[in-house]
Write a protein that holds these residues in place. Structure first.
Motif, mmCIF file in Angstrom:
data_model
loop_
_atom_site.group_PDB
_atom_site.id
_atom_site.type_symbol
_atom_site.label_atom_id
_atom_site.label_comp_id
_atom_site.label_asym_id
_atom_site.label_seq_id
_atom_site.Cartn_x
_atom_site.Cartn_y
_atom_site.Cartn_z
ATOM 1 N N GLU A 1 -17.245 81.862 107.575
ATOM 2 C CA GLU A 1 -17.119 80.853 106.880
ATOM 3 C C GLU A 1 -16.812 81.289 105.365
ATOM 4 O OE1 GLU A 1 -20.634 78.299 107.257
ATOM 5 O OE2 GLU A 1 -20.160 77.991 109.308
ATOM 6 N N ALA A 2 -17.462 82.436 104.897
ATOM 7 C CA ALA A 2 -17.418 82.849 103.655
ATOM 8 C C ALA A 2 -15.908 83.253 103.420
ATOM 9 C CB ALA A 2 -18.258 83.958 103.245
ATOM 10 N N VAL B 1 -13.196 82.099 104.960
ATOM 11 C CA VAL B 1 -12.416 80.737 104.919
ATOM 12 C C VAL B 1 -12.508 80.102 103.603
ATOM 13 C CG1 VAL B 1 -12.218 78.247 105.822
ATOM 14 C CG2 VAL B 1 -12.673 80.030 107.394
ATOM 15 N N GLY B 2 -13.613 80.137 103.044
ATOM 16 C CA GLY B 2 -13.928 79.510 101.610
ATOM 17 C C GLY B 2 -13.177 80.221 100.594
ATOM 18 N N ALA B 3 -13.285 81.818 100.563
ATOM 19 C CA ALA B 3 -12.635 82.472 99.771
ATOM 20 C C ALA B 3 -11.155 82.455 99.837
ATOM 21 C CB ALA B 3 -12.909 83.945 100.126
ATOM 22 N N GLY C 1 -9.364 79.561 100.706
ATOM 23 C CA GLY C 1 -9.377 78.393 100.181
ATOM 24 C C GLY C 1 -9.070 78.458 98.672
ATOM 25 N N PHE C 2 -10.260 79.133 98.062
ATOM 26 C CA PHE C 2 -10.215 79.099 96.731
ATOM 27 C C PHE C 2 -9.125 80.192 96.064
ATOM 28 C CE2 PHE C 2 -14.693 77.729 97.070
ATOM 29 C CZ PHE C 2 -14.583 76.711 96.228
ATOM 30 N N CYS D 1 -6.135 80.222 97.592
ATOM 31 C CA CYS D 1 -5.089 79.487 97.533
ATOM 32 C C CYS D 1 -4.910 78.572 96.287
ATOM 33 C CB CYS D 1 -5.010 78.593 98.811
ATOM 34 S SG CYS D 1 -4.385 79.304 100.296
ATOM 35 N N ALA D 2 -6.082 78.046 95.987
ATOM 36 C CA ALA D 2 -6.222 76.997 94.968
ATOM 37 C C ALA D 2 -5.874 77.940 93.617
ATOM 38 C CB ALA D 2 -7.573 76.449 94.740
ATOM 39 N N ALA E 1 -1.780 78.269 93.567
ATOM 40 C CA ALA E 1 -1.366 77.063 93.117
ATOM 41 C C ALA E 1 -1.359 76.900 91.769
ATOM 42 C CB ALA E 1 -2.011 75.862 94.129
ATOM 43 N N VAL F 1 1.136 78.914 89.977
ATOM 44 C CA VAL F 1 2.500 78.341 90.116
ATOM 45 C C VAL F 1 2.901 77.149 89.378
ATOM 46 C CG1 VAL F 1 3.978 77.262 92.018
ATOM 47 C CG2 VAL F 1 2.643 79.180 92.382
ATOM 48 N N ALA F 2 1.846 75.979 89.385
ATOM 49 C CA ALA F 2 1.855 74.909 88.605
ATOM 50 C C ALA F 2 2.222 75.254 87.077
ATOM 51 C CB ALA F 2 0.770 74.068 88.977
ATOM 52 N N ARG G 1 5.612 76.595 86.443
ATOM 53 C CA ARG G 1 6.493 75.391 86.515
ATOM 54 C C ARG G 1 6.458 74.692 85.370
ATOM 55 N NH1 ARG G 1 5.856 71.727 91.701
ATOM 56 N NH2 ARG G 1 6.423 73.404 93.118
ATOM 57 N N GLU G 2 5.389 74.380 84.784
ATOM 58 C CA GLU G 2 5.212 73.542 83.613
ATOM 59 C C GLU G 2 5.804 74.062 82.453
ATOM 60 O OE1 GLU G 2 3.797 70.185 82.884
ATOM 61 O OE2 GLU G 2 4.426 70.016 84.997
ATOM 62 N N ARG H 1 9.700 74.089 82.663
ATOM 63 C CA ARG H 1 10.186 72.652 82.161
ATOM 64 C C ARG H 1 9.960 72.649 80.835
ATOM 65 N NH1 ARG H 1 7.417 68.191 85.365
ATOM 66 N NH2 ARG H 1 8.418 69.373 86.938
#
Lengths: 172, 43, 503
Positions: free
Chosen positions: A143-144, A146-148, A150-151, A153-154, A157, A160-161, A164-165, A168
């Protein structure tokens, strides 16, 4: 395992009641808590004996009496008893521990006149037959992970955002 | 009777409004309980 | 004509959905902190994993479209419908990891029931569930009750234009104040006031009755949230019956009534317009509705001869009528008792109470009193018109913040939504019967799910067929969104088929 133990205890209790009681005609019936709810109409007013786990806490009722809720195979029922009877119970079931196993004898009320029409049991005797135990937690390292992930990935992301900004912004 | 504008702040009389709601709710429940009590008594 | 959704539309929808899923992930911080404070290590990990999954997935989804992409009303409907599903899907993850649910489907049922403030539950061994998990189950009542999309996005979209369409799509069709952010702020203010009052009162009660300080406060907060948000969960398997207390029942029924108040009505009364409480058509309809059903339930319970005094009939009858009519679903009877001991008139009255539901723009479910009132007025107008000479113009008036004339479109919309609720009730009941349950209990359970109530006759249990679990999940979802958003989603998904045929 513990369920089999309880079943064995109940069977033994049943045998004891049936076999060793030639002299007592009005022994209380041994039932499960689920039976009390299912057969409340039939059992209304009669004395029964049942076993279960004391859960939560002893909740103060009027005067010198308390409510102890007793759980057995997913069904719990409120048992009304005097203070000193409840004092025998040391552990009450919650997340951290299982409660003491109590053997309650008491009168079933389909709609208790004293307690606002609740389906309850008024105890006449209580015996602690088994003590509660701490419940262990099972930690799953996956579980740790999976959480790690996830974070992570965040975070990626967000990066990347942001690029991109910025791109632009430079274009305009 | 002055109509109360929807643009007026709803925080202006919130304490007395809250009190009214609580009293009204309590009175309503009492009324229902009394009704049930009487009905059960006569039936 | 059916609007063709472009790739940009899909991207915008994905971005807002991502935002919402991140919001759910951030909310998991509350149970996570609860777990850490109470040293519940395994649940803490469950929420770490759940939050990571939600925030990770949401962040990636948000990459679909650039910042400040506009959201029109039609896309707002889709975001709302999908948002509730996605929120439930991610909110179910830590519950599924808790080990107290038979499957992920059971956990999803639980999260959907919680978010829609229904209160039907599939949890197993609830009496040994961690405080963190109970915190999450009840927190979802709070967030879902006030409108999850609004709750999450009103903070994120404070300056954006998308908030209005989302607010309207979520079944909160009235604007209390000219601006959505102010409206959301007021809704949270009312909620905070009542939650604070309820928690204080119930904490005091719990402390007096011998609960430990932490447990007393937690139980008080959960019970307050579950009743003010008309949810119906409880931290113990006996639900409200655990407490064996008339005082508990008294305080919680007050909170249920407060929770079923239309937020516009709260606003109007708190502005100082006290007469509105007595003139409002919706208040009058609901009061009359509860009054009549109380008569029925009292007569029904008295006829069973189970109760020794009128006080007991009052305590059981009124509690359940209020619990059903406000869409709460707290029970002080065992589920099986509804069918076995108290069937008949009392049973029917409770089903009707659930079906009618509380006020519009509150956290209650069901058809809602405003619609029932308008339909009633419409019927009266119709009869009057039939009796009057042809030249007479008959209008029906109703009072909702101000005196208004009942327009045919209002009546049509009220009738249409009422019909959709009834169709949903009947469909769910049919599926229940098809799964082998009896007719009365199938009707009871179906109405309870679609009206977001949560009373149960015992059908809802981990052993019920998966098909029925899915049915109730869809009913709760559809009932909470009052159908429109869901139909918009279905239409959008069927777009390729319908669009081609239209051409």
């Amino acid at each position: 395992m513990s369920r089999e133990c309880t079943a064995a205890v109940v069977v033994a209790a049943l045998l004891w009641v049936v076999c060793s009681a030639p002299a007592y005609a009005a022994q209380p019936v041994v039932v499960r808590v689920g039976d009390i709810v299912q057969r409340a109409v039939e059992l209304d007013g009669s004395e029964v004996t049942f076993e279960g786990e004391a859960i939560g806490e002893a909740l103060r009722a009027d005067g010198d009496s308390v409510w102890v809720n007793v759980l057995d195979e997913g069904t719990a029922i409120g048992v009304w008893m005097p203070d000193d009877m409840a004092e025998q119970i040391e552990r009450f079931g919650a997340y951290r521990q299982t409660g003491d196993t109590v053997r309650v004898t008491g009168v079933v009320n389909l709609a208790c006149d004293r307690h606002g029409g609740d389906l309850d049991v008024h105890a006449t005797a209580l015996e602690v037959t088994g003590s509660g135990e701490p419940r262990s937690e099972r930690l799953r390292p996956l579980e740790a992970l999976v959480g790690a992930i996830g974070f992570a990935c965040a975070g990626a992301a967000a990066l990347v955002a942001r690029t991109r900004e910025r791109k632009r912004f430079e274009e305009t | 009777m002055p109509e109360i504008s929807p643009f007026q702040s709803p925080y202006k009389h919130w304490r007395s409004g809250l009190l009214l709601e609580i009293v009204a709710a309590a009175a309503f429940i009492c009324l229902l309980a009394l009704l049930a009590f009487v009905l059960a008594a006569i039936s | 004509m059916w609007v063709q959704r472009t790739r940009d539309d899909v991207r915008a929808i994905a971005r807002y959905l991502g935002m919402l899923v991140i919001g759910i992930g951030i909310l998991m911080a509350v149970p996570l902190v609860t777990a850490l404070l109470l040293q519940e290590h395994a649940p803490a990990l469950d929420y770490f994993a759940g939050a990571g999954l939600a925030i990770g997935f949401g962040s990636v989804l948000m990459l679909a479209a650039p910042k400040r992409v506009p959201l029109n009303a039609s896309n707002g409907l889709i975001v709302t419908a999908l948002g509730w599903l996605f929120a439930a899907l991610f909110a179910a993850v830590p519950l599924a990891l808790s080990g107290h649910y038979g499957s992920y489907l059971d956990a999803l049922f639980e999260s959907m029931s919680s978010l829609t403030t229904s209160g039907l539950t599939l949890v197993q061994d609830l009496d040994h569930l961690a405080n963190a998990h109970n915190m999450w189950r009840h927190l979802m009542h709070l967030v879902g009750g006030q409108g999850i999309v609004v709750a999450v996005l009103s903070f994120a979209l404070a300056h954006g234009g998308g908030a209005v369409s989302l607010y309207l799509a979520e079944g909160r069709d009235e604007r209390i104040m000219p601006n959505v952010v102010n409206t959301a702020r007021f809704i949270w203010f009312v909620t905070a006031v009542y939650v604070l009052l309820g928690t204080t009162a119930l904490s005091a009660l719990n402390l007096v009755r011998g609960m430990g300080a932490v447990r007393a406060t937690l139980h008080a907060f959960w019970a307050t949230v579950a009743t003010f948000d008309t949810g119906g969960f409880g931290p113990q398997s006996q639900n409200a019956l655990y407490y064996h207390s008339g005082w508990f029942e008294w305080i919680t029924t007050m909170l249920m009534l407060a929770g079923t108040f239309n937020f516009s009505l709260h606003a109007d009364i708190w502005r100082g317009d006290r007469r509105e409480l007595f003139k409002n058509t919706e208040v009058r309809t609901l009061a009359l509705n509860i009054f009549v059903l109380s008569v029925l339930v009292s007569a029904g319970l008295a006829a069973t001869r189970a109760f020794g005094s009128g006080l007991e009939v009052a305590r059981k009858g009124i509690y359940h009528v209020l619990s059903a009519n406000t869409g709460t679903g707290h029970q002080t009877l065992y589920a099986v008792q509804w069918m076995r001991d108290y069937g008949g008139l009392g049973f029917v009255a409770v089903v009707l109470a659930m079906a009618f539901g509380g006020m519009a723009s509150s956290t209650a479910g069901g058809i809602k009193a405003l619609r029932v009132g308008l339909i009633g007025k419409g019927v009266v107008r119709w009869v009057k018109a039939a009796l009057a000479p042809p030249s007479a113009v008959i209008v029906a008036r109703f009072h909702h913040m101000k005196s208004r004339i009942l327009q045919p479109e209002m009546l049509a919309s009220a009738l249409m939504i009422a019909t959709l609720y009834i169709v949903t009730y009947v469909t769910g009941a049919l599926i229940g019967v098809a799964c082998g349950y009896g007719v009365p209990e199938s009707v009871f359970e179906s109405v309870s799910a679609a009206a977001n109530v949560g009373l149960s006759t015992g059908i809802t249990s981990p052993s019920m067929p998966a098909a029925l679990k899915v049915t109730y999940i869809v009913q709760m979802w559809a009932g909470r969104l009052e159908f429109i958003a869901l139909f918009a989603l279905v239409a959008a998904l069927l777009q390729p088929v319908i669009g081609r045929r239209a051409r």
